[in-house]
Design an enzyme around this catalytic site. Structure first.
Site, short mmCIF file in Angstrom:
data_model
loop_
_atom_site.label_atom_id
_atom_site.label_comp_id
_atom_site.label_asym_id
_atom_site.label_seq_id
_atom_site.Cartn_x
_atom_site.Cartn_y
_atom_site.Cartn_z
N TRP A 13 53.91 19.39 29.41
CA TRP A 13 55.37 19.22 29.42
C TRP A 13 55.87 18.48 30.65
O TRP A 13 57.07 18.25 30.78
CB TRP A 13 56.07 20.57 29.29
CG TRP A 13 56.43 20.86 27.87
CD1 TRP A 13 55.58 21.16 26.86
CD2 TRP A 13 57.74 20.82 27.30
NE1 TRP A 13 56.28 21.33 25.70
CE2 TRP A 13 57.62 21.14 25.93
CE3 TRP A 13 59.01 20.57 27.81
CZ2 TRP A 13 58.71 21.20 25.07
CZ3 TRP A 13 60.10 20.65 26.94
CH2 TRP A 13 59.94 20.95 25.58
N TYR A 34 47.46 16.70 28.03
CA TYR A 34 48.63 17.25 27.35
C TYR A 34 49.51 18.07 28.31
O TYR A 34 48.98 18.79 29.15
CB TYR A 34 48.15 18.17 26.21
CG TYR A 34 49.27 18.86 25.52
CD1 TYR A 34 50.02 18.19 24.57
CD2 TYR A 34 49.61 20.17 25.84
CE1 TYR A 34 51.09 18.81 23.93
CE2 TYR A 34 50.67 20.79 25.21
CZ TYR A 34 51.41 20.10 24.26
OH TYR A 34 52.46 20.72 23.65
#
Ligand code: PGD
Length: 825
Positions: free
Chosen positions: A154, A152
């Site tokens: 950004w 996970y």
């Protein structure tokens, strides 16, 4: 702003830097100016923080960067491209942890030294060989479910160089992996909202700002920081959200910010905004108190509740205390949430008498029982009966990716996919079923590592954790984003192999066995749109400089590994970087042409070196969320079982969870001010920083503008500071039963009493390898609790933490967060 006091103003300004940028108009880049910019050695690219103009000197070195799209407020994140590229904490070449290398014959018995070891440089060939061997060994011994590639994070912008998508594409093609469910942003809301509204809601366009400015009489910014969050977007910021904030400021609309901190949003709005400080994680009682007052005056919209909702009668009984003997009066609420009963009554009247838009953020669902907040917000909005009216109701995404900025007429740029577009043979593979069953809610990573094979409840199912033997993280930083880092650190020692692809020596890279240096987005070519809702621009993300050191694009790394596993043709689909971009652009061009939007051919678009702006759409400008449903709920039903707003959900009730019942309820969190023990009497909140995107950019010179005592600043109320003899600028230690961090004190009245605000994203910097290592940089997630929001969503609870704080009496330890580990300097 009613609660702002002048004594705190100076320290606030020092820490926000917002006003410094106000009024400093960015250059308007007309087509001519762009052409000129290109001639002058300026390059157009983009990042999460928007389209950028990059200045490069005659030797090819980046000298400065700034906005390529005009905006009234300065976005500091746009100014540090050079710092990102040339940084002493870049990973220069592939590295392997010494203990791992020494233990290669016994790799199934990890040495427990991750995060407290030195590194040894290796060649790319050696790195590929090592990884190939370990992947084959793990897959043969344990199957695909031994590998966690949920990864996970950004990452950086771009539709081709998408770090974790590329990792998962390779893993999909080469034999499988276990992934994750949900995300850290909206872990609770995205699971509860489909039961209530029939859609995730949090990632959907709210009513257009233009409609709000014209129709709303009251705007409530509830646990949202539009000013900070609009600086960035999942694709790239369209840079419009903060301009709308300025328009809101001038509009005469009554604006209220409900938040434990006086955020940068409230600061920008100035006197146009009333700040109502609320105790952390107690918004549900506040909303219940308002509903009680609506009912007491017969102001609740019975016709709306009857026509568009189910379960209002059950909720009404609960509000009046018929269910549990506790009437949720304003007095009852005030006791818990810290907002006076008088103010609660005033709010109920104000909302009832005026067209009111709730702009709700997500921090208030990153807490124990976080499912309840958005469910209760919808309940309150339903009681007011304004959902689907222009300027009324609620929006859960005004702060995110510039939500509410009108959607443009546009073709939408596709991304490279996890499976090849030709359809993949991988879809037929046996592992897919197992991996789907074993994927777990992303914020349960520590739990999964500590309890392989254990069962846990999730959204009506009983699921089982995988037994993870190999982790590959690519494009994320769990050693900042996950809660209770000491617990993660212990669980992290269990897998046999950990691989991290990263441009920088983050704490996650320092806790890996094999580290691969990745390029930054400025070292490769890509494409992006801006504004995840507005689709406002298409931007060429041009390579600005050559890869630094031995860094490689993730694409190149996974293409090479695909070759070794015999799936290169499927991975690349026969394309290199530029042919991928031409291919992806071709699809957006075709979609645009179908809508009669003229677009240049790819070659022209690329060579023009400019930001392409999509045309305005009347429909986007006039968009009112749920207008169709309101007009005709039979023809336009919601995606819920009843087709209506489910204030009571039979589906959830049937799950029989004590921690998430059939309707929105006040379920006290395991830790909050209402039950804080004497030794930890303060509540720590972890807002998102004005100077970072999560942990990204903590290593840049922007840190000089906000660090205090060379640590992450912590906001503390003057009364709490005085009681502990803490002065502005002091080095302080914040601690609880889970850990301890150093921070720099900012004594300010912009935080509620008994609350500390420590912004998330400071790089974790443990002083040693011990269980309770002091974090020297101030990473709040050392202190936040690691437990699921509830059995329903198992979301993260980063806002739930009680703590204490003291002046640090020892000698200040050297900060090493931004220093490469031993062996790598
Ligand atoms: P980032 O700092 O963005 O944080 O957590 P997330 O892990 O997403 O990390 C991205 C990493 O990817 C960076 O280290 C960056 O260098 C790396 N990277 C960038 N580009 C590339 C690339 O091209 N290739 C590779 N290989 N790597 C790249 C964010 C998460 O934190 C989120 S989304 C939220 S909403 C949560 N917020 C909170 C919170 O409010 N409070 C607390 N306590 N905790 C939170 N954690 C969550």
């Amino acid at each position: 702003m009613t609660k702002q006091h002048s004594s705190s103003r100076r320290s606030f300004i020092r820490n926000s830097g917002l006003l410094a940028g106000a009024g400093a108009l960015s250059p308007t880049m007309s087509a001519k100016a762009f052409a000129q910019a290109a001639k002058n050695g300026q390059i157009i690219t983009a990042a999460h923080w928007g389209p950028l103009v990059i200045n490069v000197d005659s030797s090819g070195k980046v000298t400065s960067s700034g906005p390529a799209v005009p905006a009234k407020l300065k976005n500091p994140l746009q100014t540090v491209v050079a710092d990102q590229i040339y940084n002493k904490v870049r990973i220069k070449q592939p590295m392997v942890r010494k203990g791992f290398l020494d233990n290669l014959d016994n790799v199934t018995q990890p040495d427990g030294k991750r995060g407290d070891d030195e590194f040894v440089p290796i060649s790319w060939k050696e790195a590929y060989d090592l990884i190939e061997k370990q992947l084959r060994r793990v897959r043969e011994a344990y199957g695909a479910d031994g590998i966690f590639a949920g990864s996970y994070g950004w990452r950086s912008s771009g539709v081709l160089h998408k770090a974790f998508t590329l990792l998962q594409r390779f893993m999909t093609l080469s034999g499988g992996y276990v992934g994750h469910l949900g995300d850290y942003s909206t872990g609770a809301a995205q699971v509860i909202m489909p039961h209530v509204m029939g859609t995730v809601e949090v990632y959907e366009q709210p009513t257009s700002w233009e409609v709000v400015l014209r129709e709303s009489k009251v705007v409530v910014i509830w646990s949202a920081n539009i000013a900070n969050s609009s600086q960035i977007a999942w694709s790239a910021s369209d840079c419009q959200g903060r301009d709308y904030l300025l328009k809101l400021k001038e509009s005469g609309i009554k604006v209220i910010a409900i938040d434990p901190t006086l955020s940068e949003t409230a600061e920008i709005l100035g006197d146009a905004c009333e700040w109502i400080p609320v105790n952390p994680t107690t918004d549900v009682p506040l909303m219940l108190g308002i509903c009680h007052e609506l009912m007491a005056n017969d102001w609740h919209d019975k016709a709306f509740l009857e026509k568009y909702c189910v379960g209002a009668d059950i909720v009404a009984d609960y509000i009046q205390g018929k269910e549990d003997g506790i009437a949720k009066t304003p007095e009852w609420a005030a006791e818990i949430c810290g907002v006076s009963a008088e103010k609660i009554r005033e709010l109920a009247k104000l909302f009832h008498e005026n067209r009111t838009m709730f702009m709700a953020g997500w921090a208030m669902q990153r807490q124990h029982h976080g499912e309840q907040t958005h469910w209760m917000l919808v309940t309150l909005a339903a009681f007011l009966g304004q959902i689907g009216l222009p300027g009324g109701g609620f929006g859960l995404s005004y702060h995110y990716s510039n939500g509410g900025v009108p959607e443009r007429k546009a073709g939408v740029l596709p991304n490279i996919g996890i499976t090849p577009s030709s359809g993949s043979s991988a879809n037929n593979k046996d592992w897919l079923l197992t991996a789907t069953e074993l994927s777990f809610p992303v914020a349960r990573i520590s739990d999964a590592l500590h309890n392989p094979g254990a069962q846990y409840p999730y959204n009506g199912q009983t699921r089982t954790y995988p037994h993870i033997r190999l982790i590959w993280w690519c494009g994320g930083n769990p050693f900042h984003h996950h809660q209770d880092l000491n617990r993660l650190r212990k669980g992290w020692q269990k897998p046999e192999v950990i691989i991290v692809s990263e441009p920088y020596w983050t704490a996650t890279a320092k806790h890996a066995d094999i580290v691969l240096p990745a390029t930054t987005s400025y070292e490769r070519n890509d494409l992006t749109m801006t504004g995840d809702y507005s689709n406002m621009h298409i931007v060429p993300m041009k390579k600005v400089v050559e890869p630094q050191g031995e860094a490689k694009d993730d694409y190149e790394v996974f293409a090479e590994l695909s070759r070794r596993f015999g799936v290169e043709a499927e991975f690349t689909e026969g394309r290199g970087e530029m042919s991928w971009l031409a291919h992806l652009y071709g699809q957006v061009e075709a979609a645009a042409r179908q809508q009669h939007i003229p677009m240049p051919r790819f070659r022209q678009f690329w060579d023009e070196n400019k930001v392409y702006e999509n045309p305005i759409s009347e429909r986007g400008v006039e968009w009112v969320r749920y207008a169709d449903f309101r007009k005709d709920p039979v023809l336009n039903p919601l995606g819920t079982p009843s087709g209506k707003i489910e204030l009571f959900s039979k589906t959830i009730e049937a799950m029989n969870y004590e921690d998430c019942r059939g309707h929105a309820s006040w379920l006290p969190p395991v830790e909050y001010l209402g039950n804080a023990p004497e030794e930890y009497p303060l509540h720590m909140v972890t807002p998102h920083s004005h100077y970072r995107l999560h942990s990204q950019l903590n290593q840049t010179s922007l840190r000089e503008q906000y660090a205090v005592a060379n640590r992450e600043p912590v906001w503390i109320h003057p009364e709490d500071a005085q009681a502990r003899d803490i002065a502005d600028g002091d080095l302080v230690r914040i601690y609880n039963g889970r850990g301890q961090v150093l921070a720099g004190a900012v004594v300010t009245e912009r935080v509620a009493k008994r609350v500390l605000a420590l912004h998330e994203g400071a790089w974790y910097d443990p002083a040693d390898g011990s269980d309770n290592a002091l974090c020297k940089n101030g990473c709040g997630n050392v202190l936040a609790i690691d437990r699921g929001t509830s059995s329903l969503a198992q979301g993260n609870t980063g806002q739930t933490a009680v703590v204490n704080i003291e002046k640090y009496s020892g000698e200040a330890p050297e900060l090493t967060a931004f220093t490469p580990p031993k062996g790598a300097a």
